[in-house]
Design a protein around this motif. Structure first.
Motif, PDB file in Angstrom:
ATOM      1  N   TYR A 293       0.891  -1.106   0.014  1.00 48.93           N
ATOM      2  CA  TYR A 293       0.066  -0.084  -0.173  1.00 48.93           C
ATOM      3  C   TYR A 293       0.958   1.357   0.055  1.00 48.93           C
ATOM      4  CZ  TYR A 293      -3.710  -3.431   1.560  1.00 48.93           C
ATOM      5  OH  TYR A 293      -4.355  -4.377   1.393  1.00 48.93           O
TER       6      TYR A 293
ATOM      7  N   THR B  13       0.888   4.131  -2.935  1.00 50.99           N
ATOM      8  CA  THR B  13       0.595   5.539  -2.508  1.00 50.99           C
ATOM      9  C   THR B  13       1.576   6.366  -3.132  1.00 50.99           C
ATOM     10  OG1 THR B  13      -0.933   4.772  -0.674  1.00 50.99           O
ATOM     11  CG2 THR B  13       0.045   7.040  -0.665  1.00 50.99           C
TER      12      THR B  13
ATOM     13  N   VAL C  98      -5.281   2.251  -7.111  1.00 58.61           N
ATOM     14  CA  VAL C  98      -4.912   3.387  -6.274  1.00 58.61           C
ATOM     15  C   VAL C  98      -5.245   4.693  -7.015  1.00 58.61           C
ATOM     16  CG1 VAL C  98      -2.627   3.524  -7.366  1.00 58.61           C
ATOM     17  CG2 VAL C  98      -3.507   4.825  -5.158  1.00 58.61           C
TER      18      VAL C  98
ATOM     19  N   ALA D 200      -6.037   8.962  -6.894  1.00 64.22           N
ATOM     20  CA  ALA D 200      -5.927  10.079  -6.455  1.00 64.22           C
ATOM     21  C   ALA D 200      -7.103  11.118  -6.620  1.00 64.22           C
ATOM     22  CB  ALA D 200      -4.713  10.752  -7.188  1.00 64.22           C
TER      23      ALA D 200
ATOM     24  N   THR E 118      -4.705   7.620   2.392  1.00 65.15           N
ATOM     25  CA  THR E 118      -3.375   8.516   3.028  1.00 65.15           C
ATOM     26  C   THR E 118      -3.755   9.830   2.508  1.00 65.15           C
ATOM     27  OG1 THR E 118      -1.913   6.611   2.740  1.00 65.15           O
ATOM     28  CG2 THR E 118      -0.999   8.762   2.907  1.00 65.15           C
TER      29      THR E 118
ATOM     30  N   TYR F 270      -5.109   9.484  -1.289  1.00 66.67           N
ATOM     31  CA  TYR F 270      -4.892   8.535  -2.317  1.00 66.67           C
ATOM     32  C   TYR F 270      -5.510   7.134  -1.752  1.00 66.67           C
ATOM     33  CZ  TYR F 270      -1.450  11.994  -3.251  1.00 66.67           C
ATOM     34  OH  TYR F 270      -0.584  13.056  -3.868  1.00 66.67           O
TER      35      TYR F 270
ATOM     36  N   VAL G 131      -6.445   3.202  -1.873  1.00 67.12           N
ATOM     37  CA  VAL G 131      -6.322   2.019  -2.404  1.00 67.12           C
ATOM     38  C   VAL G 131      -7.372   1.120  -2.293  1.00 67.12           C
ATOM     39  CG1 VAL G 131      -4.277   0.231  -2.559  1.00 67.12           C
ATOM     40  CG2 VAL G 131      -3.677   2.356  -1.916  1.00 67.12           C
TER      41      VAL G 131
END
Length: 274
Positions: A159, A163, A216, A218, A244, A263, A265
């Protein structure tokens, strides 16, 4: 003059006809082979490298895929190119010349996302018709030997690595952006989504990537209130393996620091996990 006087000329005429036909048939058959060869599609194996698709204005060209696909045509290209996708075949017709433009073609099943570099040139009296293009996938034997190492490496990405990769894609200078084999960019719908409880923060997906069975994404976060906010991952909607924040504190709306990124996941595409 008796019957035998006519026999010799007739015999020779029959022989000449047989020779003539014997010469003509091979010529006809060779011509058919040449026509078939010129009409046979150009075969290209998809190996993740962009595929060049040159077009001639007003001449439709067909691109065949292993399965049904949908094309993501840039808005800038719409006036110059007509595209239709029917049962795994892409029908492309250039209305006027244009420079090389990159286009994404997405499989509607579990296939890959293809990258095409499409261009169009003016038609000329001496230009030959371009053949169809047939895009093939590598066989498991061919692809397995070449990609087993990179695939294993991609599947093992944690992860934190995922990230970090996403953050570098958004914030790092171009020369420092890393190349990670096995990472595939995914399309996103850059429209606000209801990600943060309370409707205090606007959330807009900006980019997404797939690595093996993980995704992932954004997402840009913007404070819409007139007071500072502290971001809490427990206030996020959806099912995420990890979340995150680039910064966990936002200043009031209108400040330079009222925006950050998160971010996310997941084991499913963003819109499904949300």
């Amino acid at each position: 003059m008796n019957v035998t006087d006519y026999y010799v000329p007739v015999k020779w005429i029959a022989l000449l006809w047989s020779c003539f036909l014997g010469l003509c048939f091979p010529l006809v058959s060779f011509a058919q082979v040449d026509d078939a060869a010129s009409n046979s599609p150009e075969r290209i194996v998809w190996n993740k490298a962009p595929i060049a698709i040159p077009l001639v204005v007003s001449e439709e060209r067909l691109v065949h895929f292993p399965d049904s696909v949908s094309i993501g045509l840039p808005q800038s290209l719409t006036p110059f190119l007509r595209s239709q996708s029917i049962n795994g075949t892409l029908y492309l017709l250039a209305r006027q010349p244009f420079e090389t433009t990159r286009v994404m073609v997405r499989s509607e099943t579990d296939g890959p996302i293809y990258v095409l570099d499409i261009s169009a040139s003016p038609s000329g009296s001496d230009s030959r018709s371009l053949p169809d293009v047939r895009i093939l996938l590598e066989s498991p034997q061919d692809a397995g030997a070449a990609e087993s190492t990179s695939d294993n490496r991609s599947l093992s990405l944690g992860y934190a690595t995922l990230t970090r990769y996403a953050a570098q894609q958004l914030y790092a200078p171009t020369r420092l952006i890393p190349h990670q084999s096995g990472v595939v960019a995914m399309p996103v719908n850059a429209e606000p989504v209801d990600l943060v409880h309370g409707a205090k923060v606007e959330a807009v997906p900006v980019a997404a990537w797939k690595v093996g069975l993980k995704y992932v994404t954004a997402v840009k976060l913007t404070n819409r209130t007139q007071r500072p906010l502290v971001l809490d991952p427990r206030e996020l909607r959806g099912s995420w393996l990890a979340a995150t924040f680039q910064h966990n504190r936002l200043l009031p709306a209108g400040n330079a620091a009222d925006t950050t990124a998160v971010y996310l996941v997941s084991d499913r595409p963003f819109d499904v996990a949300l």
